[in-house]
Design an enzyme around this catalytic site. Structure first.
Site, PDB file in Angstrom:
ATOM      1  CD  GLU A  93      -3.202  -0.645   0.268  1.00  0.00           C
ATOM      2  OE1 GLU A  93      -3.227   0.480  -0.269  1.00  0.00           O
ATOM      3  OE2 GLU A  93      -4.094  -1.495   0.092  1.00  0.00           O
ATOM      4  CG  ASP A 127      -6.603   5.077  -0.347  1.00  0.00           C
ATOM      5  OD1 ASP A 127      -7.720   5.189   0.179  1.00  0.00           O
ATOM      6  OD2 ASP A 127      -6.421   4.449  -1.404  1.00  0.00           O
TER       7      ASP A 127
END
EC number: 3.2.1.17
Length: 120
Positions: free
Chosen positions: A32, A50
């Protein structure tokens, strides 16, 4: 800040992450955010973004403004600090609710194979 793999493992242990899931968490973070605490992702298809080490989404979990809010009751900027206490608490809350399903990085890369952390 960018963690080394073992530095990340040690910090996650300090934050109380479940040892049985440690390889999953390390894999998730590596896929990520590449272990960067200050990563802000490009805008997603739905207009959300994000944030941080765990790439926590602002649609549900953190508020973009200066007032803490959403389900983790934090601002998104609180998820970008080198001290990952706030981000860790939020990530564990997300996991409690959705397991790892909230993270496409885990789903795409970690479902069947995880990094070796035996030397940590």
């Amino acid at each position: 800040k960018r963690f080394t793999r073992c530095g990340l493992v040690n910090e996650l242990r300090k934050q109380g992450f479940d040892e049985n899931l440690m390889r999953d968490w390390v894999c998730l973070v590596e896929n990520e955010s590449a272990r960067y605490t200050d990563k802000i992702a490009n805008v997603n298809k739905n207009g959300s973004r994000d944030y941080g080490l765990f790439q926590i989404n602002d649609k549900y979990w953190c508020s973009k403004g200066s007032t803490p809010g959403k389900d983790c009751n934090v601002t998104c900027s609180q998820l970008l600090t080198d001290d990952i206490t706030v981000a860790s608490t939020c990530a564990k809350k997300i996991y409690k609710r959705t397991k790892f399903d909230a993270w496409s990085g885990w789903d795409n890369h970690c479902n069947h194979s995880n990094p070796d952390i035996s030397s940590c």
